[in-house]
Structures are given as structure tokens and as C-alpha cells.
Write an enzyme that holds these catalytic residues in place. Structure first.
Site, PDB file in Angstrom:
ATOM      1  N   ASP A  18       0.823  -1.217   0.000  1.00 16.07           N
ATOM      2  CA  ASP A  18       0.000   0.000   0.000  1.00 16.07           C
ATOM      3  C   ASP A  18       0.852   1.261   0.000  1.00 16.07           C
ATOM      4  O   ASP A  18       0.710   2.132  -0.863  1.00 16.07           O
ATOM      5  CB  ASP A  18      -0.935   0.008   1.207  1.00 16.07           C
ATOM      6  CG  ASP A  18      -1.943  -1.127   1.168  1.00 16.07           C
ATOM      7  OD1 ASP A  18      -2.396  -1.471   0.073  1.00 16.07           O
ATOM      8  OD2 ASP A  18      -2.270  -1.664   2.239  1.00 16.07           O
ATOM      9  N   ARG A  98      -0.587   0.652  16.586  1.00 12.22           N
ATOM     10  CA  ARG A  98      -0.953   1.825  15.800  1.00 12.22           C
ATOM     11  C   ARG A  98      -0.858   3.147  16.567  1.00 12.22           C
ATOM     12  O   ARG A  98      -0.372   4.142  16.025  1.00 12.22           O
ATOM     13  CB  ARG A  98      -2.364   1.652  15.212  1.00 12.22           C
ATOM     14  CG  ARG A  98      -2.496   0.504  14.223  1.00 12.22           C
ATOM     15  CD  ARG A  98      -1.388   0.487  13.212  1.00 12.22           C
ATOM     16  NE  ARG A  98      -1.552  -0.516  12.169  1.00 12.22           N
ATOM     17  CZ  ARG A  98      -0.553  -1.224  11.671  1.00 12.22           C
ATOM     18  NH1 ARG A  98       0.671  -1.060  12.148  1.00 12.22           N
ATOM     19  NH2 ARG A  98      -0.762  -2.093  10.702  1.00 12.22           N
ATOM     20  N   ASP A 127      -7.574  -0.240  10.967  1.00 15.88           N
ATOM     21  CA  ASP A 127      -6.401   0.604  11.169  1.00 15.88           C
ATOM     22  C   ASP A 127      -6.639   2.063  10.801  1.00 15.88           C
ATOM     23  O   ASP A 127      -6.035   2.967  11.381  1.00 15.88           O
ATOM     24  CB  ASP A 127      -5.208   0.058  10.381  1.00 15.88           C
ATOM     25  CG  ASP A 127      -4.517  -1.075  11.117  1.00 15.88           C
ATOM     26  OD1 ASP A 127      -4.777  -1.246  12.313  1.00 15.88           O
ATOM     27  OD2 ASP A 127      -3.714  -1.788  10.481  1.00 15.88           O
ATOM     28  N   SER A 179      -2.016 -10.349   3.145  1.00 17.76           N
ATOM     29  CA  SER A 179      -1.909  -9.072   3.842  1.00 17.76           C
ATOM     30  C   SER A 179      -1.370  -9.378   5.233  1.00 17.76           C
ATOM     31  O   SER A 179      -1.986 -10.114   6.001  1.00 17.76           O
ATOM     32  CB  SER A 179      -3.289  -8.407   3.932  1.00 17.76           C
ATOM     33  OG  SER A 179      -3.197  -7.220   4.690  1.00 17.76           O
TER      34      SER A 179
END
Length: 409
Positions: A18, A98, A127, A179
Site C-alpha cells: 500500500d 498503531r 487501522d 496481507s
């Protein structure tokens, strides 16, 4: 947000699929803006190799690689373990990584005078919420760019095509395009064959597991491990004092070798859908089990039960990206109070994916062998239980008498 005003963007950069294509995409779609890549090192190891060079080659003006490993463990991982927080069995490996990354990104964006912050989270995932809620906490007025909510790319296959067309180097291909999210606590796998809930994970396929082996391939002899805790914090492993981070890394090796910490789960995402994932958390699984084991002898009944209830709320806050909220801080204060006497030693036996209790000791233990014994004792009068049962069962007795009286009418 007027695109014409976006001259400098700070990108949350992992070097994965990404974010690798986001650098050229930002320059194409935001007036050839300056892109500053920021990568938070939370223990993803080899994924950081060559990251700065790759970011510069694909169009970034600079690349920060921030070592956040100690902060990650001490201020996010350990408080969550002390809380006993699990989200539907999931040990929150991506969730609590995160906030520490996004916090540092917000700080750098402000220091660099950026016009916006960009992330590569999809519009289907959790996320995006975790990143953006943290950014709101530390840079409340900063515009946020989320390409997955803007661009015409619809799949990871199209992302790979975009990367190939723009000469962006990738470490993956269409066949191994899971992923993944990796840090020193865990590794997650999503996508490909795992999207069919009827498919068994390929635990024994070469290259699928990265942090250990499947239970089938684990040794036929058990491994014992001892952990020392002080106020709920791990301080030593097998008698050797070390930081919580180093303890987790050592537990990862011991757990991985013994097939510990594999979780296959269909979880309820924050954005409303169910999603299937496979998690590797070898050290974390041992740490959770050991800490819980010690609490069984150190916490009184009411405190333990209330803590178990609140652990669900704590886990939901972490999972939902609400780390920097008054409630999470208040719950952490409660947890810290409960941990004042959670000090002692735990021994666990690791065997083919199983964590087996093998002994627990504490100077603060509320367990009394003398009271609990089935043998003769001089501290517990069993006749006392009759009066207790009479009082404890009085409401039931009265209700039954009233029911019997009314049934005769």
C-alpha cells in the site's frame, strides 16, 4: 481540504504494498507535493532493511525510521497484558501498535510543518480508525489523506499492477500476497485462501509461519520456562533479569519453537464486517498465560471478577483505536492498583502448542494450603457453613414459601 494547498505530506510508511505505491500516487494527484516518509520501528525486523533507500527512490524527500520498540512495549503492550485484555481471543498485536506509530507521525508532521498526513489503511479495515483517532489526539487540525478512500484502485492485484507500471520494487508476488502485519509482538495473516472460512490454514507449508512452527513440527519433549513478575510487570526469565522487551523476544523464540500462540479467528471488525485472520503470537501467549496464573493467587475474588469484566472494555478500547481517551487512562489506573501485589514467579511447560501450568509462587499469595486442605486442619470449622448457607439461601427459601402458598389458592 483543497488539494492546491497541499505542498508537504507526511506519510505513514511501512514499505509494504500500500504505502510503496502511495508515494508516486501522492505526487501524481497532489501537485507533485513533497512526501516525507515516516516508519515507526515496533520490531518488524527485516521489513526495515533498505526502507530509506526505497522511499527516496520512489519519490520521498526524506525518510524517518523511528525506534519505538521500548516505548511500544513499556507503554502499550505491558499495560494491556496487565489488564488481561483480549478482543475475542485476539492479543491485540496490530491494535496497540498503531497508537505509538501514529503519535510519532503526528509529532513529526507538526515539526516538519506538513500540510497533511497520509496513511495506507483500507476503507474496510480497523487501522484507518486507529491511525486517525490518534492523529486527532495529537494534531487535531491536521488534514488526513487516505488514498484507499480516493483512488480507483480496487484490489491488491491492481496495486501490484500500479507498482509494476511505476517501477516500484516489491518483496511480494501475486502468489504470496497475504496481507500481513508484523511487529515484535505478533504476525498477522489475512487474504488469499484464508478469505474462505472453510480452508484450513497452511501451518505446515514452507514459509507460511514466520515466528515459529506448527504444533505438529514442534519437539516431542517439553520446554520449561520461569517468569518473574513485579507488580504485574515481567522482570526476569529463567532467573535472568532483563527488560520486558527482551523477555518478549526470548519468549517468542521459546514459544515459536514449541508451536505456541497460533490463533485462527473470525473476528468482528469495528467497521461492521466479520474478517478471518491467522495470528502468530508465541511470546505474547506465554506472557498472558503466566500473568493470569500469578493473578489467581494474588488477587482477591471481587477484584479479580471486576477486573475480568473491565478487561473486555479495555480490549474494545484498544481494538477500536481509543487508546488516548479518558476511559482507557482511568482503566489503566484501576489496573495498576490491582497489580500492587501481583509479584512472584510462574513456571510454565511448553509442549506442542500447549501452555501447561507447572507451578506458581508469591509472597503475596492469598492461597492457603492449610485452609484449603482436604486433610485435617485447625483453622476452618466446617460447621460454620450451615449458618452461612441458611443466610445465603434465605431469599430462595422465602420465594419458595410464597410460591407454595399462592399455588394452594
Amino acid at each position: 481540504m483543497d488539494k492546491k494547498n497541499i505542498k508537504k505530506v507526511v506519510l505513514a510508511y511501512s514499505g509494504g504494498l500500500d504505502t510503496s505505491i502511495i508515494i508516486p500516487w501522492l505526487k501524481e494527484n497532489y501537485n507533485n507535493c513533497e512526501v516525507i516518509a515516516v516508519s515507526g520501528n515496533v520490531g518488524q525486523a527485516d521489513e526495515l532493511e533498505g526502507l530509506e533507500e526505497k522511499a527516496i527512490k520512489t519519490g520521498a524527500s526524506k525518510c524517518y525510521i523511528e525506534d519505538l520498540t521500548d516505548e511500544f512495549v513499556d507503554e502499550y503492550v505491558i499495560p494491556t497484558v496487565k489488564a488481561g485484555a483480549l478482543y475475542e481471543e485476539y492479543m491485540l498485536g496490530t491494535s496497540f501498535a498503531r497508537p505509538v506509530i501514529a503519535k510519532r507521525i503526528a509529532e513529526i508532521a507538526k515539526a516538519e510543518g506538513a500540510d497533511a498526513i497520509c496513511h495506507g489503511c483500507t476503507g474496510k479495515g480497523n487501522d484507518q480508525v486507529r491511525f486517525e483517532l490518534t492523529i486527532k489526539a495529537f494534531a487535531p487540525d491536521m488534514p488526513i489523506i487516505a488514498p484507499w478512500r480516493e483512488w480507483t484502485i480496487k484490489s491488491r492485484e491492481e496495486e501490484i499492477e500500479y507498482a509494476e507500471a511505476h517501477n516500484v520494487p516489491l518483496k511480494i508476488n501475486r502468489e504470496t500476497n497475504y496481507s500481513k502485519d508484523k511487529n515484535l509482538w505478533h504476525l498477522s495473516h489475512e487474504g488469499l485462501d484464508l478469505e474462505d472460512a472453510g480452508n484450513e490454514p497452511l501451518y505446515d507449508k514452507e514459509g507460511f509461519l514466520e515466528m515459529g512452527v506448527s504444533p505438529i513440527k514442534a519437539p516431542d519433549v517439553p520446554t520449561y520456562v520461569e517468569l518473574d513478575f513485579v507488580k504485574g510487570i515481567p522482570v526476569a526469565i529463567n532467573g535472568e533479569k532483563m527488560s520486558a522487551k527482551d523477555i518478549i523476544l526470548k519468549l517468542n523464540k521459546l514459544g515459536g519453537d514449541n508451536g505456541i500462540g497460533l490463533l485462527d479467528i473470525v473476528e468482528n471488525r469495528l467497521v461492521g464486517m466479520k474478517c478471518r485472520g491467522v495470528y502468530e503470537t508465541p511470546g505474547g501467549a506465554i506472557l498472558y498465560a503466566a500473568h493470569n496464573y500469578l493473578e489467581t493467587i494474588c488477587l482477591d475474588k471481587m477484584t479479580m471478577h471486576e477486573k475480568q469484566k473491565l478487561s473486555i472494555t479495555f480490549a474494545e478500547l484498544v481494538y477500536n483505536g481509543q487508546w488516548f481517551t479518558p476511559l482507557r487512562e482511568a482503566l489503566s489506573a484501576f489496573v495498576d492498583k490491582t497489580q500492587e501485589n501481583v509479584t512472584g514467579k510462574v513456571r510454565m511447560k511448553l509442549y506442542k502448542g500447549n501452555i501447561i501450568k507447572a507451578g506458581v509462587w508469591s509472597d503475596y499469595s492469598l492461597y492457603s494450603e492449610e485452609i484449603a486442605t482436604f486433610g485435617e486442619d485447625n483453622v476452618y470449622n466446617q460447621a460454620d457453613s450451615a449458618g452461612f448457607i441458611n443466610l445465603f439461601g434465605l431469599p430462595i427459601k422465602v420465594q419458595a414459601q410464597v410460591n407454595a402458598k399462592n399455588n394452594k389458592k
